[in-house]
Write a protein that holds these residues in place. Sequence first.
Motif, PDB file in Angstrom:
ATOM      1  N   TYR A   1      61.127  38.832  28.339  1.00  0.00           N
ATOM      2  CA  TYR A   1      59.834  39.113  27.704  1.00  0.00           C
ATOM      3  C   TYR A   1      58.816  39.345  28.829  1.00  0.00           C
ATOM      4  N   ASP A   2      58.560  40.613  29.107  1.00  0.00           N
ATOM      5  CA  ASP A   2      57.693  40.978  30.232  1.00  0.00           C
ATOM      6  C   ASP A   2      56.239  40.923  29.760  1.00  0.00           C
ATOM      7  N   GLU A   3      55.514  39.956  30.321  1.00  0.00           N
ATOM      8  CA  GLU A   3      54.132  39.737  29.846  1.00  0.00           C
ATOM      9  C   GLU A   3      53.140  39.834  31.002  1.00  0.00           C
TER      10      GLU A   3
ATOM     11  N   ASN B   1      56.237  37.237  34.689  1.00  0.00           N
ATOM     12  CA  ASN B   1      54.824  37.366  35.054  1.00  0.00           C
ATOM     13  C   ASN B   1      54.670  37.850  36.485  1.00  0.00           C
ATOM     14  N   SER B   2      53.457  38.344  36.775  1.00  0.00           N
ATOM     15  CA  SER B   2      53.217  38.908  38.105  1.00  0.00           C
ATOM     16  C   SER B   2      51.836  38.506  38.594  1.00  0.00           C
ATOM     17  N   PHE B   3      51.675  38.409  39.910  1.00  0.00           N
ATOM     18  CA  PHE B   3      50.340  38.193  40.477  1.00  0.00           C
ATOM     19  C   PHE B   3      49.696  39.516  40.886  1.00  0.00           C
ATOM     20  N   SER B   4      50.347  40.637  40.539  1.00  0.00           N
ATOM     21  CA  SER B   4      49.835  41.957  40.966  1.00  0.00           C
ATOM     22  C   SER B   4      48.724  42.479  40.078  1.00  0.00           C
ATOM     23  N   LYS B   5      48.585  41.941  38.881  1.00  0.00           N
ATOM     24  CA  LYS B   5      47.660  42.534  37.913  1.00  0.00           C
ATOM     25  C   LYS B   5      46.341  41.768  37.914  1.00  0.00           C
TER      26      LYS B   5
HETATM   27  C1  PLP Z   1      55.498  45.999  32.755  1.00  0.00           C
HETATM   28  C2  PLP Z   1      55.564  45.612  34.190  1.00  0.00           C
HETATM   29  N1  PLP Z   1      56.426  44.654  34.554  1.00  0.00           N
HETATM   30  C3  PLP Z   1      56.543  44.266  35.827  1.00  0.00           C
HETATM   31  C4  PLP Z   1      55.754  44.838  36.803  1.00  0.00           C
HETATM   32  C5  PLP Z   1      56.000  44.374  38.199  1.00  0.00           C
HETATM   33  O1  PLP Z   1      54.888  44.016  38.908  1.00  0.00           O
HETATM   34  P1  PLP Z   1      55.013  43.572  40.432  1.00  0.00           P
HETATM   35  O2  PLP Z   1      56.346  43.951  40.941  1.00  0.00           O
HETATM   36  O3  PLP Z   1      53.920  44.275  41.131  1.00  0.00           O
HETATM   37  O4  PLP Z   1      54.826  42.080  40.404  1.00  0.00           O
HETATM   38  C6  PLP Z   1      54.855  45.854  36.476  1.00  0.00           C
HETATM   39  C7  PLP Z   1      54.071  46.541  37.507  1.00  0.00           C
HETATM   40  O5  PLP Z   1      53.521  47.600  37.347  1.00  0.00           O
HETATM   41  C8  PLP Z   1      54.749  46.253  35.126  1.00  0.00           C
HETATM   42  O6  PLP Z   1      53.902  47.197  34.743  1.00  0.00           O
END
Ligand code: PLP
Length: 371
Positions: A199-201, A229-233
């Motif tokens: 579940y990609d959130e 989850n990601s710290f990129s957003k």
């Molecule tokens: C839906 C989704 N999942 C995962 C990611 C992965 O993010 P990151 O690898 O920068 O942590 C992104 C990045 O654009 C995304 O849009």
Amino acid sequence: MSKASISIFKPTYLPKAGGYKGGKSLSEVKAKIGKKKLYKLSSNENYLGASPKAKKAIRAAINDLGLYPERTDVHFRKALSDFYGCIMSPDQFVTDNSGVALLEMIERAFLNPGDEVIICNPAFKPYYMFAGKLGAKAIDVSMIGKNYDLDIKGILKAITKKTRLLFLCSPNNPTGTHIPQSQLDELLPQIPAHVVTIYDEVYYQYADAEDFTIGLPYVKAGLNVIAVNSFSKAYGLAGLRVGYGYTTEEIGRYLAQVRRPFHINTLSMDAAQAALKDKSFIKKTVSLVQEEKQYLYKALDKLGVKYWKTQANFITIKPKMNDKKLEEAMLMQGVMVRPVANFGAKGCIRVTIGDHEANKAYIKALRKVLK
Ligand SMILES: Cc1ncc(COP(=O)(O)O)c(C=O)c1O
């Protein structure tokens, strides 16, 4: 070099197998457009940059760069457990140097050649890419209708004995739409135990729909769900590469066996822990996006451009112009946007919500380009 009769290369890693092509880099584009002011609205980064607390943590950690990181990520996972009010134990968390690294690790953990994964198009391209490299087969159960609804019956029908992973993304990249809680409540308990749901959130902080949910209730219910989850957003740390997931204790302990030794770097762990505590930065980030998306909806309505209302920090549009040509023309106006046909959204362009100056520049450029 002599030509081997048996190839040393794995076929799934050869260029023809298809890789991930990210958006254009800033330096590439700057070289092309010269001195013009550039607005990068192509990769869903945080237009406010990174949390000041995270930057401070990085400066402090720099003195210890000569040392290996903590032997494990135990402190980081404890911080994540605290962040969720200790409802989940640190063993339920898994960390990695980015969301995509985590996705890759999960696919590596569960997929053997010949296995199947279910992906609901339009979808984030790396889901496919990693499955393909591992010799697994991606089964597309496309979303349905003009609002991109999940095809629950289609998903259940597509599950076979070979299915190992189901990918769901909410808010979804590239559509910006979300999966209502009622649909997840219907679908997830029916997923058989031999299938793990990813579940990609990663955009969850931006979601404001009443029926939006993160993956937590399903993990708490003991279903085979891994929330990514990601710290990129919202945290604005895309350049650092750090991500995490949470899941059941059983899957968490299993993934701990899959990760590499010293799998995550010190700067990532320290910055991420500081960012988790910087609630005011997230509040500022989310308010900007909520406010600006109203401005953009009105401006797009005025221009008569089709778009999807978003639960993320980007708005996907479908202009009446060839997507590649529009990308190029917008670039010449100093605005970087992202065609997402390769994510399964033909003719669509994904545009990150920036600050007001950037958004005004985007609308001005779009008006000019579409004339
Ligand atoms: C839906 C989704 N999942 C995962 C990611 C992965 O993010 P990151 O690898 O920068 O942590 C992104 C990045 O654009 C995304 O849009």
